[in-house]
Each structure stands twice: as C-alpha cells, then as structure tokens.
Design a protein around this motif. Structure first.
Motif, PDB file in Angstrom:
ATOM      1  N   LYS A 211       0.835  -1.202   0.000  1.00  0.00           N
ATOM      2  CA  LYS A 211       0.000   0.000   0.000  1.00  0.00           C
ATOM      3  C   LYS A 211       0.868   1.249   0.000  1.00  0.00           C
TER       4      LYS A 211
ATOM      5  N   ASP B 282     -10.275   4.793  -6.895  1.00  0.00           N
ATOM      6  CA  ASP B 282     -10.423   3.491  -6.254  1.00  0.00           C
ATOM      7  C   ASP B 282      -9.446   3.341  -5.089  1.00  0.00           C
ATOM      8  N   PHE B 283      -8.218   3.759  -5.300  1.00  0.00           N
ATOM      9  CA  PHE B 283      -7.190   3.649  -4.259  1.00  0.00           C
ATOM     10  C   PHE B 283      -7.523   4.503  -3.041  1.00  0.00           C
TER      11      PHE B 283
ATOM     12  N   GLU C 233     -10.426   5.604  -2.049  1.00  0.00           N
ATOM     13  CA  GLU C 233     -11.617   5.116  -1.351  1.00  0.00           C
ATOM     14  C   GLU C 233     -11.312   3.895  -0.485  1.00  0.00           C
ATOM     15  N   LYS C 234     -10.412   3.020  -0.930  1.00  0.00           N
ATOM     16  CA  LYS C 234     -10.141   1.779  -0.212  1.00  0.00           C
ATOM     17  C   LYS C 234      -9.031   1.894   0.821  1.00  0.00           C
ATOM     18  N   LYS C 235      -8.187   2.883   0.704  1.00  0.00           N
ATOM     19  CA  LYS C 235      -6.947   2.963   1.474  1.00  0.00           C
ATOM     20  C   LYS C 235      -7.162   2.880   2.982  1.00  0.00           C
TER      21      LYS C 235
ATOM     22  N   ARG D 117      -9.970   2.249   4.676  1.00  0.00           N
ATOM     23  CA  ARG D 117     -10.850   1.136   5.029  1.00  0.00           C
ATOM     24  C   ARG D 117     -10.041  -0.152   5.131  1.00  0.00           C
ATOM     25  N   ASN D 118      -9.130  -0.387   4.171  1.00  0.00           N
ATOM     26  CA  ASN D 118      -8.316  -1.595   4.202  1.00  0.00           C
ATOM     27  C   ASN D 118      -7.382  -1.612   5.405  1.00  0.00           C
TER      28      ASN D 118
END
Length: 129
Positions: free
Chosen positions: A78, A95-96, A98-100, A102-103
């Motif tokens: 990441k 996309d990156f 939004e997910k960063k 949360r992951n």
C-alpha cells in the motif's frame, strides 16, 4: 481569505489523520507481534510441561505470525502504491483513495482478532488440558 484558511486547516487535519491511522496501525502491530512471540514461547513451554499436549500445537501461533507478516506485506505494498500515486490514472486514483483507510482498519481488525484467537486457544489449553 477566511475560506482559504479554513480549507487549508481542513486539508491539514486530513493529512494528520492519515498519518495517525498508520501510526496507530504500527503501534498496534508492534504489540501484536510481541504478544504473538510470547504466545509462541508459551505454547512451546506448555507442550513441554503438559505431557498430553503435542508440540505441534505451536503451529497455532506460528500461523498467526505468518498472517501478521502477510498483513505487514500488504501494508508495505500500500505504501509502495502511495509512493507512485502520481502515475495512477483517474479511475485507479479514485479506487485507491476510497479503499486505502478502510483496508488499513480491516487489516488491523483481522490481526487483532487472529491474535485474540491464539490467546483464547492458549487459555483453553492452560485451563482445560
């Protein structure tokens, strides 16, 4: 002028929050690695003290250690992607972003749960075997 100051403050808060997430992640994972290493020693000692507990029980904390290392690898990937963020096209970037976070939170939760399971198994063996 006031609007620009406010927007800068908001941006600074967001940047600090991103750094804090990773800082907390690192602190949590340092403690989880330490706990897991203690469990490895505990499982090994338990298998030596109790004759009815097989040495193979040490696989439980070792599997958790592998899982924790895998999560660290995912976090490294990441960070590697963040370093090259200027090379993303717009869809990848959205996309990156939004997910960063949360992951990162999901990885922390999973590592806490897996280490807790190792702890529960250890308590079970300690009390009931």
């Amino acid at each position: 002028m006031e609007v620009e100051k406010f927007e800068k403050k908001i941006e600074k808060i967001k940047e600090d929050a991103g750094r804090n997430i990773l800082n907390h992640f690192n602190r949590i994972h340092d403690r989880l690695f330490t706990s897991n290493n203690i469990f490895i020693a505990g499982y090994f000692a338990l298998s030596r003290i109790e004759p009815n507990i097989n040495i193979l029980i040490i696989i439980i904390p070792l599997l958790n250690l592998i899982f924790l290392i895998f999560i660290e690898y995912l976090m490294m990937e990441k960070s590697r992607k963040e370093y090259g963020i200027e090379n993303f096209d717009i869809e990848e970037l959205i996309d990156f972003v939004e997910k960063k976070d949360r992951n990162t939170s999901l990885y922390s939760l999973l590592s806490i749960l897996s280490t807790f399971i190792v702890f529960i198994c250890f308590l079970y063996l300690l009390i009931f075997k």
